[in-house]
Write a protein that holds these residues in place. Structure first.
Motif, mmCIF file in Angstrom:
data_model
loop_
_atom_site.group_PDB
_atom_site.id
_atom_site.type_symbol
_atom_site.label_atom_id
_atom_site.label_comp_id
_atom_site.label_asym_id
_atom_site.label_seq_id
_atom_site.Cartn_x
_atom_site.Cartn_y
_atom_site.Cartn_z
ATOM 1 N N LYS A 87 0.834 -1.201 0.000
ATOM 2 C CA LYS A 87 0.000 0.000 0.000
ATOM 3 C C LYS A 87 0.867 1.248 0.000
ATOM 4 C CE LYS A 87 -4.047 -1.911 2.414
ATOM 5 N NZ LYS A 87 -4.801 -1.916 3.695
ATOM 6 N N LEU A 88 1.904 1.274 0.849
ATOM 7 C CA LEU A 88 2.784 2.436 0.931
ATOM 8 C C LEU A 88 3.515 2.664 -0.379
ATOM 9 C CD1 LEU A 88 4.133 4.686 2.545
ATOM 10 C CD2 LEU A 88 5.796 2.999 3.372
ATOM 11 N N ARG A 89 4.011 1.589 -0.983
ATOM 12 C CA ARG A 89 4.750 1.755 -2.236
ATOM 13 C C ARG A 89 3.839 2.293 -3.339
ATOM 14 N NH1 ARG A 89 8.865 -2.509 -5.278
ATOM 15 N NH2 ARG A 89 9.273 -1.137 -7.060
ATOM 16 N N ILE A 90 2.615 1.777 -3.412
ATOM 17 C CA ILE A 90 1.680 2.280 -4.424
ATOM 18 C C ILE A 90 1.376 3.752 -4.183
ATOM 19 C CG2 ILE A 90 -0.691 2.112 -5.282
ATOM 20 C CD1 ILE A 90 -0.483 -0.919 -4.893
ATOM 21 N N LYS A 91 1.157 4.131 -2.935
ATOM 22 C CA LYS A 91 0.930 5.545 -2.611
ATOM 23 C C LYS A 91 2.050 6.412 -3.151
ATOM 24 C CE LYS A 91 -1.396 5.146 1.908
ATOM 25 N NZ LYS A 91 -1.261 5.506 3.330
ATOM 26 N N GLU B 104 4.475 -10.232 -5.819
ATOM 27 C CA GLU B 104 4.355 -8.806 -5.458
ATOM 28 C C GLU B 104 4.286 -7.903 -6.673
ATOM 29 O OE1 GLU B 104 5.607 -4.721 -4.593
ATOM 30 O OE2 GLU B 104 6.671 -6.181 -5.827
ATOM 31 N N ARG B 105 5.173 -8.115 -7.647
ATOM 32 C CA ARG B 105 5.205 -7.227 -8.823
ATOM 33 C C ARG B 105 3.935 -7.364 -9.646
ATOM 34 N NH1 ARG B 105 8.121 -7.335 -13.879
ATOM 35 N NH2 ARG B 105 8.873 -9.410 -13.366
ATOM 36 N N LEU B 106 3.428 -8.583 -9.765
ATOM 37 C CA LEU B 106 2.175 -8.807 -10.495
ATOM 38 C C LEU B 106 1.028 -8.055 -9.841
ATOM 39 C CD1 LEU B 106 0.324 -10.347 -12.502
ATOM 40 C CD2 LEU B 106 0.233 -12.198 -10.803
ATOM 41 N N ILE B 107 0.862 -8.207 -8.547
ATOM 42 C CA ILE B 107 -0.275 -7.601 -7.846
ATOM 43 C C ILE B 107 -0.129 -6.085 -7.774
ATOM 44 C CG2 ILE B 107 -1.555 -7.521 -5.678
ATOM 45 C CD1 ILE B 107 -1.826 -10.114 -7.374
ATOM 46 N N ARG B 108 1.069 -5.597 -7.537
ATOM 47 C CA ARG B 108 1.262 -4.140 -7.421
ATOM 48 C C ARG B 108 0.948 -3.436 -8.737
ATOM 49 N NH1 ARG B 108 5.981 -1.731 -8.392
ATOM 50 N NH2 ARG B 108 7.106 -3.680 -7.948
ATOM 51 N N ASP C 25 -8.542 3.825 0.717
ATOM 52 C CA ASP C 25 -9.580 2.812 0.478
ATOM 53 C C ASP C 25 -9.539 2.312 -0.957
ATOM 54 O OD1 ASP C 25 -10.434 3.022 3.074
ATOM 55 O OD2 ASP C 25 -12.157 4.305 2.633
ATOM 56 N N ASP C 26 -9.300 3.226 -1.900
ATOM 57 C CA ASP C 26 -9.229 2.822 -3.306
ATOM 58 C C ASP C 26 -8.033 1.909 -3.555
ATOM 59 O OD1 ASP C 26 -11.494 4.319 -4.321
ATOM 60 O OD2 ASP C 26 -10.312 6.105 -3.973
ATOM 61 N N ILE C 27 -6.913 2.210 -2.910
ATOM 62 C CA ILE C 27 -5.721 1.377 -3.069
ATOM 63 C C ILE C 27 -5.968 -0.017 -2.501
ATOM 64 C CG2 ILE C 27 -3.340 1.066 -2.282
ATOM 65 C CD1 ILE C 27 -3.010 4.115 -2.523
ATOM 66 N N ALA C 28 -6.595 -0.084 -1.322
ATOM 67 C CA ALA C 28 -6.911 -1.384 -0.718
ATOM 68 C C ALA C 28 -7.852 -2.186 -1.623
ATOM 69 C CB ALA C 28 -7.533 -1.181 0.661
ATOM 70 N N ASN C 29 -8.855 -1.520 -2.173
ATOM 71 C CA ASN C 29 -9.800 -2.208 -3.069
ATOM 72 C C ASN C 29 -9.109 -2.696 -4.340
ATOM 73 O OD1 ASN C 29 -11.935 -1.781 -1.305
ATOM 74 N ND2 ASN C 29 -12.583 0.116 -2.309
ATOM 75 N N ALA C 30 -8.201 -1.875 -4.864
ATOM 76 C CA ALA C 30 -7.499 -2.247 -6.101
ATOM 77 C C ALA C 30 -6.601 -3.466 -5.872
ATOM 78 C CB ALA C 30 -6.672 -1.067 -6.606
#
Length: 327
Positions: free
Chosen positions: A122-126, A270-274, A136-141
């Motif tokens: 979550k932090l890396r995507i942010k 991890e790379r696939l999901i991120r 919330d959008d990041i968690a849902n994604a």
């Protein structure tokens, strides 16, 4: 430290007007109201209660945003002929957009999480998308990304650890049966072994209709199996309690918490999901909707998927030949 009084003074100086004190105060109030429902990473709270109040987030963290928006409000609603100030209005709009971008980006930084966890993803995507206000959008994604791949075979979701014990005179077993709950996680059965007197014997797979033509009342140890109606079928009907081992592709669960360690979706995939999660964000979240970026990250996810599938296939290789993974 900035206060409401300091902001009023600065706006008056920047506008070079000392006759708009009440209008400036109203514009600041309007600016704060405009962003009170904005999704920032932190709650900025209420507007300052007094000119001298210190530590108010709207006057500190969001000072540039509120000051720029307040000046825009003054030009739109107070200045006699705003049409003559189109260049100024355009510059203020750019300033507001930049202040919002910097504010959102800054709130995405400064947090730590344990590597290989949902919290770390979550932090890396942010940080990678520069938004700390859409948690919330990041968690849902991320959940959507896991669901997109949870029914595929990977090297990390194959298992031979599912063992069960048959019940005398019961030939069909479902996840609702006590002791067989893990059947709910079975995606593809590769083999079924029955232990008879401590010795393993293969059960031979048969199509569902085969069992309909071989209904008998006698019982024995099972040597055929099938799957239908969300149930494992054994034939002949077990004559007693036999240990059954199922080799299969199992559904790998999403992390139960931000701190859960060793979840394969957060480590091996991890790379696939991120990247898939970022594609989902750019495709579905209005605030950052961008078809080009959505396509870019979907492409990166597909590359990661190809590599995972290649590793899965490679690990089934025996001798000079490659055995195709079960589908």
């Amino acid at each position: 430290m900035s206060t409401l009084s300091a902001m009023k003074t600065r706006i008056a100086e920047e506008l070079r007007r000392d006759d708009l004190a009440e209008d400036i105060a109203n514009a600041i109030s309007s600016a704060i109201e405009a962003y009170q429902n904005e999704r920032f990473a932190k709650d900025f709270g209420s507007a300052p209660a007094a000119d001298g109040e210190t530590g108010n987030a709207w006057m500190t963290t969001a000072e540039r945003l509120i000051r720029s928006r307040a000046k825009l409000e003054v030009f739109i609603h107070v200045v006699d002929d705003p049409e003559q100030h189109q260049s100024t209005l355009k510059n203020l709009g750019t300033e507001i957009d930049d202040a919002l971008r910097v504010l959102r980006q800054s709130t995405a930084q400064g947090t730590s999480a344990t590597s290989g966890t949902l919290g770390a993803m979550k932090l890396r995507i942010k940080n990678e998308i520069g938004r700390g206000d859409i948690d919330d959008d990041i968690a849902n994604a991320i959940n959507d990304a896991i669901e997109a791949y949870e029914d595929k075979r990977f090297y990390f979701n194959e298992t031979r650890s599912f063992t069960f014990t048959t019940v005398q005179d019961q030939d069909r077993y479902a996840a609702s049966d006590s002791g067989w709950e893990n059947l709910a996680n079975v995606l593809k059965i590769d083999f079924v072994i029955v232990l008879i007197g401590g010795q393993p014997y293969d059960c031979i797979p048969k199509p569902p209709h085969w069992f309909e033509h071989n209904l008998i009342t006698s019982t024995n140890w099972p040597n055929y199996y099938g799957w239908y109606d969300e149930s494992l079928i054994l034939y002949p009907t077990p004559a007693g309690a036999y240990q059954v081992r199922i080799g299969c592709v199992e559904k790998a669960a999403a992390p139960a918490s931000d701190a859960e360690a060793n979840n394969p979706w957060m480590t091996k995939a991890e790379r696939l999901i991120r990247n898939r999660a970022k594609a989902e964000l750019y495709a579905h979240v209005d605030d950052i909707s961008d078809d080009k970026k959505a396509a870019k990250f979907m492409g990166l996810a597909e590359t990661a998927l190809d590599q995972l599938e290649e590793r899965t296939a490679r690990q089934t290789k025996t001798g000079p030949y490659r055995v195709r993974a079960w589908c």
